[in-house]
Design a protein around this motif. Structure first.
Motif, PDB file in Angstrom:
ATOM      1  N   LEU A 187      -8.828   3.636  -0.557  1.00  7.17           N
ATOM      2  CA  LEU A 187      -9.398   4.698   0.258  1.00  7.17           C
ATOM      3  C   LEU A 187     -10.926   4.623   0.198  1.00  7.17           C
ATOM      4  O   LEU A 187     -11.489   4.539  -0.901  1.00  7.17           O
ATOM      5  CB  LEU A 187      -8.949   6.079  -0.238  1.00  7.17           C
ATOM      6  N   GLN A 205      -6.831   9.048   5.299  1.00  9.67           N
ATOM      7  CA  GLN A 205      -6.242   7.711   5.364  1.00  9.67           C
ATOM      8  C   GLN A 205      -5.052   7.523   4.423  1.00  9.67           C
ATOM      9  O   GLN A 205      -4.361   6.502   4.502  1.00  9.67           O
ATOM     10  CB  GLN A 205      -7.315   6.652   5.060  1.00  9.67           C
ATOM     11  N   CYS A 209      -1.176   5.218   5.152  1.00 13.18           N
ATOM     12  CA  CYS A 209      -0.843   4.139   4.209  1.00 13.18           C
ATOM     13  C   CYS A 209       0.498   4.402   3.529  1.00 13.18           C
ATOM     14  O   CYS A 209       1.312   3.472   3.356  1.00 13.18           O
ATOM     15  CB  CYS A 209      -1.956   4.006   3.168  1.00 13.18           C
ATOM     16  N   GLN A 232      -6.360   1.175   5.345  1.00  2.47           N
ATOM     17  CA  GLN A 232      -6.557   1.363   6.778  1.00  2.47           C
ATOM     18  C   GLN A 232      -7.861   0.663   7.153  1.00  2.47           C
ATOM     19  O   GLN A 232      -8.921   0.987   6.625  1.00  2.47           O
ATOM     20  CB  GLN A 232      -6.636   2.845   7.138  1.00  2.47           C
TER      21      GLN A 232
END
Length: 246
Positions: A187, A205, A209, A232
């Protein structure tokens, strides 16, 4: 005739004043004695109540708190992947040589549930000397790596994990082996969504995931063992890397 009546009235008033003046000190003295008597009775009753209460407390203290038969002898902790008995005693500040009755079980639970790696806990005294504690550790779902936490990709104690309900916590020593096969979710730093231990991960994010991870598990139940990492890369794409580098 009027003069005679006035004279009689004046004599009557003098008589009343004289009577009041004579009687007032006596009445005051009797009133004082009555007040002292009532106060003494109240003081005696209060002293008796205090004495009885003190005696009862001393009896309880000797029978339970100072009785070596009720000293803590066993900490009965369920097998778990968060803490052991020594860590429990340290976290809850338990005097392992003290009386079982001196242990505040509510405070023990409060301190245990304040630990990010513990989802819930209970504690009970079982006479004569056993403290029964049950903890539910968090179940790890994936590792989290982020520049803001200065964490590398190494799976080790102290790194952040995220559990099944999205709570972040640092990996305890007893979970390192259990979580060794889990993938790492990368992240980027986000000031609006910082990572906090013991709190839900709100980073936008994370969910995409984890959805990709869940989809991989649906296709292959052993997917978590061969997925190395997920991140991501753009607003519309994710990157999954296998343990073999694919």
């Amino acid at each position: 005739m009027a003069k005679k009546q006035t004279s009689t009235s004046r004599r009557s008033n003098r008589s009343k004043v004289l009577e009041v003046r004579v009687m007032s000190p006596r009445i005051a003295w009797l009133g004082l004695l009555s007040l002292i008597g009532k106060s003494a009775k109240f003081a005696c009753i209060a002293a008796a109540i205090v004495g009885i209460g003190w005696g009862v407390w001393r009896g309880i203290e000797r029978a339970f708190y100072q009785n070596p038969d009720f000293n803590l002898q066993v900490i009965d902790l369920n097998p778990n992947t968060a803490i052991d008995e020594a860590q429990l005693a340290e976290i809850a500040e338990i005097d392992i040589a003290g009386s079982l009755f001196k242990i505040n079980v509510a405070e023990v639970v409060k301190k245990l549930e304040a630990r990010p790696e513990i989802a819930s806990a209970t504690a009970e005294r079982h006479l004569p000397g056993t403290l029964v504690v049950r903890v539910v550790p968090r179940s790890p779902r994936a590792w989290i790596a982020s520049p803001e936490t200065d964490q590398t990709e190494t799976r080790k104690q102290g790194m952040l994990l995220v559990d099944d309900i999205g709570i972040a916590y640092r990996c305890p020593a007893k979970q390192v082996e259990l979580a060794a096969f889990l993938p790492i979710v990368h992240l980027p730093s986000d000031e609006e969504h910082p990572l906090q231990e013991g709190a839900p991960v709100s980073h936008p994010q994370l969910k995409p995931c984890l959805r990709l991870l869940d989809s991989a598990k649906v296709a292959d139940p052993e997917a978590a063992h061969w997925i190395e990492s997920i991140r991501q890369t753009t607003a519309w794409s994710l990157k999954l890397v296998t343990r073999e580098g694919t």
